[in-house]
Scaffold this motif. Structure first.
Motif, PDB file in Angstrom:
ATOM      1  N   SER A  39      15.209  59.840  51.775  1.00 47.01           N
ATOM      2  CA  SER A  39      15.626  58.957  52.757  1.00 47.01           C
ATOM      3  C   SER A  39      15.560  57.544  52.346  1.00 47.01           C
ATOM      4  O   SER A  39      16.393  56.758  52.479  1.00 47.01           O
ATOM      5  CB  SER A  39      15.236  59.270  54.279  1.00 47.01           C
ATOM      6  OG  SER A  39      15.680  58.273  55.103  1.00 47.01           O
ATOM      7  N   HIS A  91      22.123  58.283  53.898  1.00 53.50           N
ATOM      8  CA  HIS A  91      21.618  59.417  54.853  1.00 53.50           C
ATOM      9  C   HIS A  91      19.972  59.180  55.242  1.00 53.50           C
ATOM     10  O   HIS A  91      19.232  58.515  54.547  1.00 53.50           O
ATOM     11  CB  HIS A  91      21.933  61.012  53.989  1.00 53.50           C
ATOM     12  CG  HIS A  91      23.175  61.030  53.467  1.00 53.50           C
ATOM     13  ND1 HIS A  91      24.146  61.068  54.485  1.00 53.50           N
ATOM     14  CD2 HIS A  91      23.746  61.178  52.355  1.00 53.50           C
ATOM     15  CE1 HIS A  91      25.431  61.210  53.917  1.00 53.50           C
ATOM     16  NE2 HIS A  91      25.134  61.287  52.767  1.00 53.50           N
ATOM     17  N   TYR A 126      19.608  64.360  58.002  1.00 50.84           N
ATOM     18  CA  TYR A 126      20.579  64.930  57.060  1.00 50.84           C
ATOM     19  C   TYR A 126      19.962  65.659  55.824  1.00 50.84           C
ATOM     20  O   TYR A 126      20.315  66.824  55.461  1.00 50.84           O
ATOM     21  CB  TYR A 126      21.259  63.654  56.365  1.00 50.84           C
ATOM     22  CG  TYR A 126      22.207  64.215  55.240  1.00 50.84           C
ATOM     23  CD1 TYR A 126      23.520  64.514  55.623  1.00 50.84           C
ATOM     24  CD2 TYR A 126      21.852  63.918  54.045  1.00 50.84           C
ATOM     25  CE1 TYR A 126      24.337  64.874  54.640  1.00 50.84           C
ATOM     26  CE2 TYR A 126      22.751  64.322  52.927  1.00 50.84           C
ATOM     27  CZ  TYR A 126      24.191  64.906  53.148  1.00 50.84           C
ATOM     28  OH  TYR A 126      24.957  65.090  52.275  1.00 50.84           O
ATOM     29  N   TYR A 127      18.805  65.330  55.348  1.00 44.38           N
ATOM     30  CA  TYR A 127      18.516  66.086  54.093  1.00 44.38           C
ATOM     31  C   TYR A 127      17.600  67.404  54.595  1.00 44.38           C
ATOM     32  O   TYR A 127      17.461  68.362  53.783  1.00 44.38           O
ATOM     33  CB  TYR A 127      17.265  65.167  53.167  1.00 44.38           C
ATOM     34  CG  TYR A 127      17.972  63.998  52.569  1.00 44.38           C
ATOM     35  CD1 TYR A 127      19.012  64.238  51.602  1.00 44.38           C
ATOM     36  CD2 TYR A 127      17.890  62.592  53.036  1.00 44.38           C
ATOM     37  CE1 TYR A 127      19.815  63.187  50.904  1.00 44.38           C
ATOM     38  CE2 TYR A 127      18.558  61.617  52.147  1.00 44.38           C
ATOM     39  CZ  TYR A 127      19.516  61.939  51.280  1.00 44.38           C
ATOM     40  OH  TYR A 127      20.171  60.810  50.767  1.00 44.38           O
ATOM     41  N   ARG A 159      18.687  69.048  56.758  1.00 47.60           N
ATOM     42  CA  ARG A 159      19.712  70.191  57.083  1.00 47.60           C
ATOM     43  C   ARG A 159      20.324  70.674  55.799  1.00 47.60           C
ATOM     44  O   ARG A 159      20.750  71.767  55.559  1.00 47.60           O
ATOM     45  CB  ARG A 159      20.871  69.366  57.834  1.00 47.60           C
ATOM     46  CG  ARG A 159      20.626  68.938  59.270  1.00 47.60           C
ATOM     47  CD  ARG A 159      21.923  68.841  60.054  1.00 47.60           C
ATOM     48  NE  ARG A 159      22.573  67.857  59.397  1.00 47.60           N
ATOM     49  CZ  ARG A 159      22.544  66.447  59.930  1.00 47.60           C
ATOM     50  NH1 ARG A 159      21.497  66.367  61.001  1.00 47.60           N
ATOM     51  NH2 ARG A 159      23.069  65.282  59.540  1.00 47.60           N
TER      52      ARG A 159
END
Length: 277
Positions: free
Chosen positions: A47, A68, A72-73, A75
């Motif tokens: 991130s 992101h 996000y990472y 997921r």
């Protein structure tokens, strides 16, 4: 030529080498870099790198790079078909990218928007590797780290049984060109990314090692979209990139005979405009 050491750690391939430039300047004391697979433990670093890359975009790159967050990472790691890899210098994550293993055309369409070719129609049993999200911290650019990340992911793709690899590159950014062409990728189409309107080129690499497209053809400057599109639309492919004059070399393929009765006409249309032949 970069001297690399390779070893295995926790059943994962690790590459190790030396940084030669920092902020574009050659350094005497060359710090070590390591390339390895990333995990959930690296999400915070991922991130932070994403935010750094986004904060240092050049004008015109805003539509092609996305920032992101950690959610996000997290997921991303829920999808077992997507693997991120990273480059570390002195424990800091300075580069990352992903490989997405794909076994159907629908998933490939998401990775290659507006592709004119249905590859799974041609090769129903194909297992494809899509490479994406390539980024390197501005401080460490010029060390061929992106090129090494592509090589690392192609090794992963081969291990996973993939026969073909795909990617997209920003047509406006000539720094995107050399790492992919030098790793055996061919430019086979151009498109507009529907997610953000970016000008992209679609790239393909035959991992299985079948006959490659070679030869001298028509060289056109990378940002001359009009004439490049003439060739791509008639079945030519870009097979190499000249960094000195920023040109892509386009050669004939079997698709030319299908799409253009007289391929010589294509050469004439472009070469008479004063471009390299």
């Amino acid at each position: 030529m970069i001297n690399l050491e390779e070893y295995t750690l926790n059943q994962q391939r690790v590459w190790r080498g030396r940084i030669t430039k920092i902020n574009g300047v050659n350094v005497d004391e060359k710090p070590r870099f390591v390339i390895r697979s990333l995990s959930r433990d690296d999400v915070e670093a991922m991130s932070k790198l994403s935010a750094t890359i986004y904060a240092h975009l050049n004008k015109g790159e805003e539509c092609f790079i996305h920032k992101h967050d950690e959610n996000y990472y997290h997921r991303v790691f829920d999808n077992e078909n997507i693997n991120y890899i990273g480059v570390f210098v002195s424990g800091q994550l300075v580069g990352m990218s992903y490989i997405h293993v794909i076994d159907n055309q629908k998933a490939l369409n998401d990775e290659l928007p507006n592709s004119p070719i249905n590859f799974f129609d041609k090769k129903p049993n194909m297992l494809a590797a899509s490479l994406g999200a390539d980024c390197v911290h501005p401080k460490y650019r010029g060390n061929s780290l992106n090129q090494l990340m592509i090589q690392y992911r192609l090794c992963m793709a081969h291990q996973k049984g993939c026969t073909d690899a795909f990617s997209i590159i920003d047509r406006n950014n000539h720094w995107n060109m050399p790492p992919y062409f030098s790793n055996g990728f061919k430019m086979f189409a151009s498109a507009i990314d529907p997610s953000d309107g970016g000008e992209i080129a679609l790239m393909h690499h035959n991992i299985s090692g079948k006959k490659r497209v070679k030869g001298k053809g028509i060289c056109i400057r990378y940002n001359n979209f009009e004439h490049i599109d003439i060739l791509l639309n008639r079945g030519f492919v870009g097979n190499s990139y000249n960094q000195n004059n920023k040109t892509i070399n386009f050669v004939k393929t079997a698709r030319v005979n299908v799409m253009e009765k007289n391929p010589a006409v294509v050469f004439a249309k472009v070469s008479k405009k004063g471009y390299y032949v």
